[in-house]
Scaffold this motif. Structure first.
Motif, PDB file in Angstrom:
ATOM      1  N   LYS B  10       0.844  -1.202   0.000  1.00  0.00           N
ATOM      2  CA  LYS B  10       0.000   0.000   0.000  1.00  0.00           C
ATOM      3  C   LYS B  10       0.881   1.254   0.000  1.00  0.00           C
ATOM      4  CE  LYS B  10      -2.382   2.605   3.215  1.00  0.00           C
ATOM      5  NZ  LYS B  10      -3.020   2.770   4.513  1.00  0.00           N
ATOM      6  N   ILE B  11       1.932   1.233   0.790  1.00  0.00           N
ATOM      7  CA  ILE B  11       2.833   2.392   0.852  1.00  0.00           C
ATOM      8  C   ILE B  11       3.427   2.657  -0.540  1.00  0.00           C
ATOM      9  CG2 ILE B  11       4.977   3.323   1.832  1.00  0.00           C
ATOM     10  CD1 ILE B  11       4.363   1.618   4.381  1.00  0.00           C
ATOM     11  N   ILE B  12       3.878   1.600  -1.198  1.00  0.00           N
ATOM     12  CA  ILE B  12       4.456   1.760  -2.544  1.00  0.00           C
ATOM     13  C   ILE B  12       3.429   2.355  -3.500  1.00  0.00           C
ATOM     14  CG2 ILE B  12       5.360   0.507  -4.557  1.00  0.00           C
ATOM     15  CD1 ILE B  12       6.605  -1.504  -2.558  1.00  0.00           C
ATOM     16  N   ARG B  13       2.211   1.788  -3.443  1.00  0.00           N
ATOM     17  CA  ARG B  13       1.153   2.232  -4.364  1.00  0.00           C
ATOM     18  C   ARG B  13       0.790   3.706  -4.134  1.00  0.00           C
ATOM     19  NH1 ARG B  13      -2.072  -1.755  -2.867  1.00  0.00           N
ATOM     20  NH2 ARG B  13      -3.534  -0.375  -1.817  1.00  0.00           N
ATOM     21  N   LYS B  14       0.779   4.112  -2.884  1.00  0.00           N
ATOM     22  CA  LYS B  14       0.417   5.501  -2.565  1.00  0.00           C
ATOM     23  C   LYS B  14       1.587   6.458  -2.813  1.00  0.00           C
ATOM     24  CE  LYS B  14      -3.728   4.697  -0.716  1.00  0.00           C
ATOM     25  NZ  LYS B  14      -4.963   5.319  -1.202  1.00  0.00           N
ATOM     26  N   ALA B  15       2.797   5.955  -2.627  1.00  0.00           N
ATOM     27  CA  ALA B  15       3.976   6.822  -2.793  1.00  0.00           C
ATOM     28  C   ALA B  15       4.296   7.040  -4.275  1.00  0.00           C
ATOM     29  CB  ALA B  15       5.184   6.211  -2.089  1.00  0.00           C
ATOM     30  N   ALA B  35      -0.337  10.769   2.278  1.00  0.00           N
ATOM     31  CA  ALA B  35      -0.869   9.836   1.281  1.00  0.00           C
ATOM     32  C   ALA B  35      -1.127   8.448   1.865  1.00  0.00           C
ATOM     33  CB  ALA B  35       0.092   9.739   0.101  1.00  0.00           C
ATOM     34  N   THR B  36      -0.287   8.040   2.801  1.00  0.00           N
ATOM     35  CA  THR B  36      -0.405   6.685   3.331  1.00  0.00           C
ATOM     36  C   THR B  36      -1.212   6.632   4.630  1.00  0.00           C
ATOM     37  OG1 THR B  36       1.686   6.963   4.527  1.00  0.00           O
ATOM     38  CG2 THR B  36       1.811   5.930   2.350  1.00  0.00           C
ATOM     39  N   SER B  37      -1.495   7.809   5.203  1.00  0.00           N
ATOM     40  CA  SER B  37      -2.117   7.887   6.542  1.00  0.00           C
ATOM     41  C   SER B  37      -1.286   7.133   7.586  1.00  0.00           C
ATOM     42  CB  SER B  37      -3.553   7.349   6.526  1.00  0.00           C
ATOM     43  OG  SER B  37      -4.298   7.930   5.486  1.00  0.00           O
ATOM     44  N   LEU B  38       0.021   7.204   7.440  1.00  0.00           N
ATOM     45  CA  LEU B  38       0.925   6.547   8.394  1.00  0.00           C
ATOM     46  C   LEU B  38       1.894   7.584   8.958  1.00  0.00           C
ATOM     47  CD1 LEU B  38       1.863   3.340   6.351  1.00  0.00           C
ATOM     48  CD2 LEU B  38       0.555   3.367   8.501  1.00  0.00           C
ATOM     49  N   ALA B  54      11.642   5.094  -2.946  1.00  0.00           N
ATOM     50  CA  ALA B  54      11.541   5.727  -4.274  1.00  0.00           C
ATOM     51  C   ALA B  54      11.847   4.727  -5.385  1.00  0.00           C
ATOM     52  CB  ALA B  54      12.492   6.921  -4.352  1.00  0.00           C
ATOM     53  N   VAL B  55      12.830   3.871  -5.156  1.00  0.00           N
ATOM     54  CA  VAL B  55      13.204   2.864  -6.150  1.00  0.00           C
ATOM     55  C   VAL B  55      12.054   1.874  -6.356  1.00  0.00           C
ATOM     56  CG1 VAL B  55      14.679   0.841  -6.486  1.00  0.00           C
ATOM     57  CG2 VAL B  55      15.715   3.057  -5.946  1.00  0.00           C
ATOM     58  N   GLU B  56      11.439   1.441  -5.253  1.00  0.00           N
ATOM     59  CA  GLU B  56      10.329   0.487  -5.395  1.00  0.00           C
ATOM     60  C   GLU B  56       9.098   1.160  -5.998  1.00  0.00           C
ATOM     61  OE1 GLU B  56       9.816  -2.711  -2.790  1.00  0.00           O
ATOM     62  OE2 GLU B  56      11.769  -2.470  -1.820  1.00  0.00           O
ATOM     63  N   ALA B  57       8.922   2.441  -5.704  1.00  0.00           N
ATOM     64  CA  ALA B  57       7.809   3.186  -6.308  1.00  0.00           C
ATOM     65  C   ALA B  57       8.031   3.313  -7.822  1.00  0.00           C
ATOM     66  CB  ALA B  57       7.685   4.573  -5.666  1.00  0.00           C
ATOM     67  N   PHE B  58       9.277   3.540  -8.217  1.00  0.00           N
ATOM     68  CA  PHE B  58       9.573   3.596  -9.657  1.00  0.00           C
ATOM     69  C   PHE B  58       9.249   2.261 -10.324  1.00  0.00           C
ATOM     70  CE2 PHE B  58      12.300   2.620 -13.258  1.00  0.00           C
ATOM     71  CZ  PHE B  58      11.976   3.664 -14.113  1.00  0.00           C
ATOM     72  N   ASP B  59       9.696   1.166  -9.696  1.00  0.00           N
ATOM     73  CA  ASP B  59       9.416  -0.170 -10.254  1.00  0.00           C
ATOM     74  C   ASP B  59       7.916  -0.368 -10.460  1.00  0.00           C
ATOM     75  OD1 ASP B  59      11.974  -1.133 -10.493  1.00  0.00           O
ATOM     76  OD2 ASP B  59      12.032  -2.040  -8.506  1.00  0.00           O
TER      77      ASP B  59
END
Lengths: 206, 206
Positions: B10-15, B35-38, B54-59
């Motif tokens: 979820k964090i990746i998807r929101k970030a 964005a993550t409510s965390l 950031a790298v995983e969000a790019f992927d």
């Protein structure tokens, strides 16, 4: 030029490569202080805000790029040859540019969802560049050098898209190849799809 | 999938849209928290650093883009038609993408003089995309659908340059026109300069 004016221009000149490399958000006051050897107060005495300095730095970077891309084109009377020279300049005249790559590409991406003033600057710069190419194409259509069935606005959009996109690939691959391929393609395109047939015959006969 | 894994995804998807829009430097922890409510601890329990996230969000963003661009292409047996469909997908399948535009273009510019890990990710993504197009062109050369005198690597570089550059123009002009022009040009290019003559005759006869 008085001292205040000179300092102001020095700040712009020193700030331009930083903004061009790091973007608006990525540029810290400490970067600007280091590059200019000035304190915060010394910088902001000349500019109302970081945004104003960034906008003037963009103008400076873009002016440098435009001058390089136009170099020697004014004397070329044939419009297709002039367009081809502009394509070649884009590729070959990059040594004197403000470091960090094409300011238009950088600012377009950097400000796309961010700084409104910078985005507007980049939008205007792009529009002026496309308009300049379009004007040359229309001149060529009037004097018979360029085919009357091509759309000048489409031609100029395509040329700018191809150049900017290949420059992005160049940078990411740390290679000159993508831009070389793009320029080769565009020169052929201008020769085969843009230059009018009558104009080709005149050239071959003369 | 356990709860920790679900939170991580979820964090990746929101970030992803935040990094894609604002870039690495421009993304603040407060943006990610909103964005993550965390809280900060809730985010960084799952990632070693902002860079790793950031790298995983790019992927994630890139995977979404690749899937959209390949949609329906696997069933097209003719290689030129497959390339044309990929060009068309680039233009038409943008609704489901992570907001903020092409992650490759964004990350390439954003990380060019900045984050090394992100730059390497973008470089690999670009190389894989070019490689995929090149592979299709080579397949077409083997089976006679594509001219043997064209250079597959040049063709794929040119297609990617033209698409990415025109997307940049689209965004800056808030218009769909540059990409439409570029795709029209590329489809014609694939038809007239890439498709082999023999293959055209077979098509016309059949």
């Amino acid at each position: 030029m008085n001292k205040g004016r000179r300092t102001r221009e020095k700040i712009i000149r020193k700030a331009a490569p930083i903004f061009n490399r790091k973007g608006f958000e990525g540029t810290a006051l400490s970067d600007l202080m280091r590059a200019t050897s000035l304190e915060k107060g010394g910088i902001y005495r000349h500019f109302a805000s970081k945004e104003q300095l960034a906008v003037e730095a963009f103008d400076y970077s873009w002016k440098t790029a435009v001058e390089a891309r136009l170099e020697g084109t004014q004397n070329i009377t044939n419009t297709v040859d002039r367009l081809k020279r502009m394509v070649r300049n884009f590729r070959e005249r990059r040594d004197g540019l403000v470091p960090g790559g094409c300011p238009l590409l950088n600012t377009a991406i950097d400000s796309d969802d961010g700084n409104v003033a910078l985005r507007e600057k980049a939008r205007q710069a792009l529009a002026a560049w496309i308009e300049r190419l379009r004007g040359i194409a229309e001149e060529g259509q009037r004097n018979g050098e360029i085919r009357r069935d091509i759309h000048p606005g489409e031609m100029s959009n395509l040329v700018v898209s191809t150049l900017e996109g290949s420059l992005m690939l160049n940078r990411l691959q740390r290679s000159e190849e993508p831009l070389a391929i793009a320029c080769g393609h565009l020169e052929k395109y201008l020769e085969t799809e843009i230059r009018s047939k009558e104009s080709k015959c005149v050239r071959e006969k003369s």
